[in-house]
Design a protein around this motif. Structure first.
Motif, short mmCIF file in Angstrom:
data_model
loop_
_atom_site.label_atom_id
_atom_site.label_comp_id
_atom_site.label_asym_id
_atom_site.label_seq_id
_atom_site.Cartn_x
_atom_site.Cartn_y
_atom_site.Cartn_z
N GLN A 89 12.64 7.61 -7.64
CA GLN A 89 12.28 9.04 -7.57
C GLN A 89 10.83 9.26 -7.99
N GLY A 90 10.41 8.71 -9.11
CA GLY A 90 9.06 8.93 -9.59
C GLY A 90 8.00 8.09 -8.91
N SER A 91 8.38 6.90 -8.45
CA SER A 91 7.38 5.99 -7.89
C SER A 91 7.20 6.14 -6.39
N ARG A 92 8.10 6.82 -5.70
CA ARG A 92 8.06 6.89 -4.24
C ARG A 92 6.70 7.38 -3.68
N PRO A 93 6.14 8.48 -4.18
CA PRO A 93 4.83 8.89 -3.65
C PRO A 93 3.73 7.87 -3.93
N GLU A 94 3.77 7.23 -5.09
CA GLU A 94 2.77 6.22 -5.42
C GLU A 94 2.90 5.01 -4.51
N VAL A 95 4.13 4.63 -4.20
CA VAL A 95 4.38 3.52 -3.29
C VAL A 95 3.82 3.86 -1.91
N ALA A 96 4.05 5.09 -1.46
CA ALA A 96 3.62 5.51 -0.13
C ALA A 96 2.10 5.53 0.03
N GLU A 97 1.38 5.67 -1.06
CA GLU A 97 -0.08 5.73 -0.95
C GLU A 97 -0.75 4.40 -1.31
N ASN A 98 0.05 3.35 -1.49
CA ASN A 98 -0.50 2.07 -1.94
C ASN A 98 -0.73 1.12 -0.76
N GLY A 99 -1.97 0.74 -0.55
CA GLY A 99 -2.33 -0.15 0.55
C GLY A 99 -1.72 -1.53 0.44
N ASP A 100 -1.60 -2.08 -0.78
CA ASP A 100 -0.99 -3.40 -0.95
C ASP A 100 0.48 -3.39 -0.53
N MET A 101 1.15 -2.30 -0.80
CA MET A 101 2.56 -2.18 -0.42
C MET A 101 2.71 -2.28 1.09
N PHE A 102 1.92 -1.49 1.82
CA PHE A 102 2.02 -1.52 3.28
C PHE A 102 1.49 -2.82 3.86
N ALA A 103 0.46 -3.40 3.26
CA ALA A 103 -0.04 -4.69 3.73
C ALA A 103 1.02 -5.78 3.58
N THR A 104 1.73 -5.75 2.46
CA THR A 104 2.80 -6.72 2.23
C THR A 104 3.94 -6.52 3.22
N LEU A 105 4.34 -5.28 3.41
CA LEU A 105 5.41 -4.99 4.36
C LEU A 105 5.03 -5.39 5.78
N SER A 106 3.79 -5.12 6.19
CA SER A 106 3.38 -5.50 7.55
C SER A 106 3.30 -7.01 7.69
N HIS A 107 2.88 -7.71 6.64
CA HIS A 107 2.84 -9.18 6.66
C HIS A 107 4.24 -9.73 6.90
N ILE A 108 5.21 -9.18 6.18
CA ILE A 108 6.60 -9.64 6.35
C ILE A 108 7.12 -9.24 7.73
N ALA A 109 6.80 -8.03 8.18
CA ALA A 109 7.27 -7.54 9.47
C ALA A 109 6.74 -8.36 10.64
N MET A 110 5.61 -9.02 10.46
CA MET A 110 5.04 -9.87 11.52
C MET A 110 5.36 -11.34 11.30
N GLY A 111 6.20 -11.62 10.32
CA GLY A 111 6.49 -12.99 9.94
C GLY A 111 7.54 -13.68 10.79
N ASN A 112 7.96 -14.83 10.32
CA ASN A 112 8.83 -15.73 11.08
C ASN A 112 10.32 -15.54 10.83
N PHE A 113 10.69 -14.64 9.91
CA PHE A 113 12.08 -14.56 9.49
C PHE A 113 12.69 -13.23 9.91
N ALA A 114 13.67 -13.26 10.81
CA ALA A 114 14.21 -12.07 11.45
C ALA A 114 14.77 -11.06 10.45
N ALA A 115 15.59 -11.49 9.53
CA ALA A 115 16.19 -10.55 8.58
C ALA A 115 15.12 -9.88 7.72
N GLU A 116 14.13 -10.64 7.33
CA GLU A 116 13.06 -10.10 6.50
C GLU A 116 12.18 -9.15 7.32
N ARG A 117 11.92 -9.50 8.59
CA ARG A 117 11.17 -8.59 9.46
C ARG A 117 11.88 -7.24 9.54
#
Length: 124
Positions: free
Chosen positions: A61-89
């Motif tokens: 609840q408290g961290s959600r807006p901070e997570v949404a504005e964090n570049g490292d969070m989205f960079a990490t998610l996009s790295h995983i989303a473009m990765g080799n593992f289907a479930a993790e993507r």
């Protein structure tokens, strides 16, 4: 069939240097930066563990807006989303979709621009 994201090769020597994800990490920008470094090892277990942590952070609840504005969070998610593992993507895309489609976060997402570069990289 749906378009497949480009595969991201594991970092050379990743197996030898793989770090564990701190599963109990509380949300902070420093924790997000550390998680990003850990996930860049390219190993499936680190990505799976990181997704569990990021899902918890994004649901907070408290961290959600901070997570949404964090570049490292989205960079990490996009790295995983473009990765080799289907479930993790799928897991990474689910978290990004959840954050990007949350109407209460639109202003935060637009003001920070944190999601733009990672999403463009995924589409590119």
């Amino acid at each position: 069939p749906a378009a497949q994201p480009p595969k991201v090769p594991p970092t050379p020597g990743a197996a030898a240097s793989a770090k564990s994800v701190n599963m109990g990490a509380a949300w902070s920008e420093a924790a997000a930066a550390e998680l990003k470094k850990t996930v860049e090892s390219g190993l499936q277990q680190q990505q799976k563990d990181a997704l569990s942590v990021m899902k918890r952070w994004a649901a907070g609840q408290g961290s959600r807006p901070e997570v949404a504005e964090n570049g490292d969070m989205f960079a990490t998610l996009s790295h995983i989303a473009m990765g080799n593992f289907a479930a993790e993507r799928s897991g990474a895309i689910e978290i990004m979709t959840d954050l990007c489609e949350d109407e209460s976060l639109y202003a935060t997402l637009m003001a920070s621009g944190a999601a733009f570069e990672p999403l463009n990289r995924m589409m590119g």
